[in-house]
Design an enzyme around this catalytic site. Sequence first.
Site, PDB file in Angstrom:
ATOM      1  N   SER A 167      41.033 -15.327  -1.614  1.00 36.71           N
ATOM      2  CA  SER A 167      42.155 -16.180  -1.221  1.00 36.71           C
ATOM      3  C   SER A 167      41.972 -16.645   0.209  1.00 36.71           C
ATOM      4  CB  SER A 167      43.488 -15.428  -1.354  1.00 36.71           C
ATOM      5  OG  SER A 167      44.526 -16.166  -0.748  1.00 36.71           O
ATOM      6  N   ASP A 317      41.302 -25.412  -6.784  1.00 41.74           N
ATOM      7  CA  ASP A 317      42.352 -26.427  -6.892  1.00 41.74           C
ATOM      8  C   ASP A 317      42.004 -27.537  -7.873  1.00 41.74           C
ATOM      9  OD1 ASP A 317      44.143 -25.203  -5.195  1.00 41.74           O
ATOM     10  OD2 ASP A 317      43.428 -26.251  -3.411  1.00 41.74           O
TER      11      ASP A 317
END
Length: 433
Positions: A167, A317
Site C-alpha cells: 500500500s 488502480d
Amino acid sequence: MNNSEIININGPFKGEIEVPGDKSMTHRAIMLASLAKGISTIYEPLMGEDCRRTMDIFKLLGVTIEEQDNSIIINSPGYQNFITPHQVLYTGNSGTTTRLLAGLLSGLGIESVLSGDVSIGKRPMDRVMKPLLKMNANISGIDNNYTPLIIKPSTIKGINYQMEVASAQVKSAILLASLFSKEATTLTEFDVSRNHTETLFAHFNIPISIQGKTIQTIPYAIEHIQPRDFHVPGDISSAAFFIVAALITPGSDITIHNVGINPTRSGIIDIVKQMGGNIELSNVSKGAEPTASIHVKYTPNLNAVTIKGDLVPRAIDELPVIALLCTQASNSCIIKNAEELKVKETNRIDTTADMLNLLGFNLQPTHDGLIIHPSEFRSNATVDSQTDHRIGMMLAVASLLSSEPLKIEQFDAVNVSFPGFLPKLKLLENEGK
C-alpha cells in the site's frame, strides 16, 4: 454526486491527446511544496476534486496557493509556521488526502480533525493508524477504525516496520510522519508499491535511502527540505481508459503523449503486451519519473492472462478497466492477490463484477480478485458508478461494446480525477470519423 450521463460513443478513435497530470504525484507535490519555506511552482497538476481537497487543507494551515492556467504557485511560510486549524479538515472523497495527512499531521503535532464524505467514512483507516500509533502518534478514530480522525500533539518516534500489504498510502503516511522524528525509520515493503513519495522526497532535497524493498529516512529529515518546481507527468491511470478503448474498438489508432511510466505504475503496459495488444512506447524520457508517448491500435483475439504477485500493485488502480479488457480475451483471465481493491473508493472487486455482470458480461468475484470469462455486452441496464470515479470511466468504456446508449448514474464522480474525460473521448471519436 448524483447526476446521470447517457453515453452514446461508438468510435473508432484516432488522433493524439494528453491526459491530466498524475493524481498521486500532484497530491504529494502539493504536500511537500507546502512544507518547504518559500515558493514552489507545480506545472500541469491535476485539478480534480481530490487534489483540490489537499490544496484547501494547506490553505487552512497558512499556505498561500495561487492557481494559474497550467500551474499552481505555492508560497509557504514553512512547516515551522503552520497555524492550528479551527475547523474540521475536509478531505472529500480522497483516500490519499486522508491517509497521507494522517501521517503528516501526526508528525507535525498539529491538533486537527480529518473527515471526508460518506464514502471515506466507510473506508477503514486501521492499516494507517496501526504503524502511526507505533510511532507514538496521538491519533484516534470512530471505533478506532474510521473517520473522523482526531490528531493531537505528540513526539513521533522512529520505527522498524514490516509492511503487511503493498500500500503506497500506508507507506507514505509512515514516511511523512518519520520526517519529524529524532530517530531514523526503516520500512520494508511487502511488495513494491508506487514510489512517488520517495522520488519526490529526493526532488525536494529530503534524504532517503532505498535498498530493494527497504526504505530508510534519517533523523529530522524535514530540516533538509527545500522549495522546488515540479512538472507533473500525465496520469497513466487516466491513460488506461483510452488504452483499453482503442484496443477494443475496431479501427482505432491513438497516441497519448507525456504519460508517466514510472516502473512501479506501468503494470498495465506489461499486461497489454502479455495479452498481445498492439501497444508501443516512444519519446521515452529518463529520470526518477520517466514519461513516454503511448501508441495503441485496435487488437482482436487478445490472449488470456493471469495477473498476480508484484504485477498487481503496479496496476492496482487500472484493474477495473483491465477486467473489462479481459472480457474480450480468447479464454478466461484471472486477477488474484488484489485484496487492496476492497479498500478503494468502493470494494472494486465487487463493484466491477456487479456492474459488468449487469451488462451481460461474466465475471466471478473471489476473495482476492476476479475470474473473467470471455463475454459480450448483452443488456443496456442502467448502471451506477457507486461514486467511484474509476468505475464510472470503466463503464463508459464498456459502453463502446454496445451499439446502444448506456445510462450511468452518479457519473459526475469522474470529476475526482478526470473532469474532461468524456469530451476527450468524443474528440478522438470525431477524429476517427
